[in-house]
Design an enzyme around this catalytic site. Structure first.
Site, PDB file in Angstrom:
ATOM      1  N   SER A 191     -34.097 -60.006  11.489  1.00 58.03           N
ATOM      2  CA  SER A 191     -35.202 -60.539  10.688  1.00 58.03           C
ATOM      3  C   SER A 191     -35.727 -62.058  11.229  1.00 58.03           C
ATOM      4  O   SER A 191     -35.107 -62.758  11.279  1.00 58.03           O
ATOM      5  CB  SER A 191     -34.954 -60.374   9.298  1.00 58.03           C
ATOM      6  OG  SER A 191     -36.224 -61.007   8.516  1.00 58.03           O
ATOM      7  N   LYS A 202     -36.906 -50.424   1.175  1.00 56.52           N
ATOM      8  CA  LYS A 202     -38.222 -50.520   0.326  1.00 56.52           C
ATOM      9  C   LYS A 202     -38.331 -49.179  -0.784  1.00 56.52           C
ATOM     10  O   LYS A 202     -39.014 -49.600  -1.832  1.00 56.52           O
ATOM     11  CB  LYS A 202     -39.177 -50.499   1.377  1.00 56.52           C
ATOM     12  CG  LYS A 202     -39.360 -51.455   2.302  1.00 56.52           C
ATOM     13  CD  LYS A 202     -40.441 -51.506   2.948  1.00 56.52           C
ATOM     14  CE  LYS A 202     -40.462 -52.445   4.226  1.00 56.52           C
ATOM     15  NZ  LYS A 202     -41.564 -52.687   4.987  1.00 56.52           N
ATOM     16  N   ASP A 256     -47.352 -54.950   2.578  1.00 53.60           N
ATOM     17  CA  ASP A 256     -47.487 -54.407   4.117  1.00 53.60           C
ATOM     18  C   ASP A 256     -49.049 -54.051   4.397  1.00 53.60           C
ATOM     19  O   ASP A 256     -49.527 -54.073   5.378  1.00 53.60           O
ATOM     20  CB  ASP A 256     -46.554 -52.974   4.087  1.00 53.60           C
ATOM     21  CG  ASP A 256     -45.377 -53.583   4.450  1.00 53.60           C
ATOM     22  OD1 ASP A 256     -45.056 -54.787   4.823  1.00 53.60           O
ATOM     23  OD2 ASP A 256     -44.417 -52.785   4.171  1.00 53.60           O
TER      24      ASP A 256
END
Ligand code: ATR
Length: 319
Positions: free
Chosen positions: A48, A105, A141
């Site tokens: 990440s 998520k 997002d």
């Protein structure tokens, strides 16, 4: 971080924890940090770039606002089965905000105490903000995608025909954003056609009258409108051996092709589109803007240093 034996106490380790450190739930169990802690949780998480991006932004913000000198962003590897138990522990340990990435998520969606309306439509969260009673869940997002299209291709979703490739979690988030921004019409194509009807039925409440069409990726219709925006939300292109997800000849005079993939930076889809003279952009801008929106949600600052976040992400990716 501590594969064997008890974890060492973590105290004011802001200076000691590098952006590259991967922490575990053992570290969380003994956590004590007297600044404001943020973190990204995922499994795996070591690739990440969010810690690099957010810590660079926080350092810049701290230069003009002393409040942010004690803020730091960490990364934790949390296996999916441990996430429901871990989220209350992050809350109890005083974390102010969390990012969720693959595969968390959807799991986290069920664990929040309050939910943002767009995240509710998507059925997934990527950002949690602390409240007195638990976590407020949001999904940045879609904002990241819309800003990425604006910045990378100069295109707006509103009023545009959109061809979306994919029917997984990323595609679902993109579809909700397209519909909420009132795109003119949405075509969704997927390799596995059986996934299309359930997705369209889940999108009904977001569609608000906008037509949604579906197609098999290997049999695209011949009548996509001119100047459509093409968005790749499949994972095809992540590996060098992946096939191109759609025959670009089917797309005629697309206004632009946006690939959510940013590593590698030029997927075969983007290379092919470019060779046809179609404007292209990769998902780095989406990554940066979803992060910027998360940081705004946590800090309450409408403006965060986006250029610094992009430069840090590029450095972390070796671009
Ligand atoms: P994410 O959460 O990133 O969306 P996902 O839910 O696993 O991940 O969805 C991956 C998407 O990429 C799916 O639409 C998948 O198509 P299938 O439903 O047919 O599996 C798509 N995908 C993955 N590899 C692909 C390939 N080689 N060609 C075309 N589509 C592909």
């Amino acid at each position: 971080m501590h594969p064997s034996g008890p974890a060492a106490p973590i105290e004011n380790r802001k200076l000691k924890i590098e952006n590259s450190s991967v922490l575990s739930l053992a570290d969380l169990a003994t956590w004590s940090f007297d600044g404001t802690a943020l973190a990204v949780l995922g499994h795996p998480i070591k690739h990440s770039v969010s810690p690099a991006m957010h810590n660079a932004a926080l350092a810049e913000m701290a230069a003009s606002d002393a409040r942010f000198r004690s803020w730091s962003y960490f990364r934790f590897d949390v296996p999916p089965e441990d996430l429901p138990g871990a989220l209350p522990l992050f809350h109890a340990k005083g974390f102010h905000g969390l990012n969720l990435t693959v595969p968390h998520k959807i799991i986290a969606f069920a664990e929040v105490s309050e939910i943002d309306p767009q995240a509710k439509l998507i059925g997934a969260v990527n950002t949690l903000r602390r409240t007195d009673s638990g976590w407020y869940g949001a999904n940045t997002d879609g904002y990241g995608l819309a800003e990425g299209l604006r910045e990378g291709l100069g295109l707006a979703l509103k009023g545009a025909p959109v061809v979306l490739l994919g029917a997984g979690g990323a595609a679902r988030g993109a579809a909700v954003e397209c519909l909420q921004q009132r795109c003119a019409a949405l075509w969704i194509g997927n390799r596995t056609v059986d996934k299309l009807a359930p997705l369209v039925s889940e999108l009904k409440s977001a569609a608000n009258g906008t037509p949604i069409h579906t197609f098999a990726l290997d049999r695209p219709p011949r009548d996509f409108p001119a100047r459509c925006i093409v968005i790749n939300a499949t994972s095809a292109g992540l590996r060098a051996t992946d096939p191109i997800p759609i025959d670009l000849a089917a797309l005629g005079t697309a206004a632009g092709v946006y690939d959510m993939i940013y590593n590698p930076p030029r997927t075969p889809l983007l290379q092919n589109a470019e060779a046809r003279g179609i404007p292209v952009a990769n998902g780095l801008s989406m990554l940066v803007y979803q992060g910027a929106k998360s940081l705004s949600l946590w800090t309450g600052c409408a403006q965060v240093p986006v250029a610094t976040m992009r430069a840090a992400a590029e450095r972390a990716l070796g671009l």
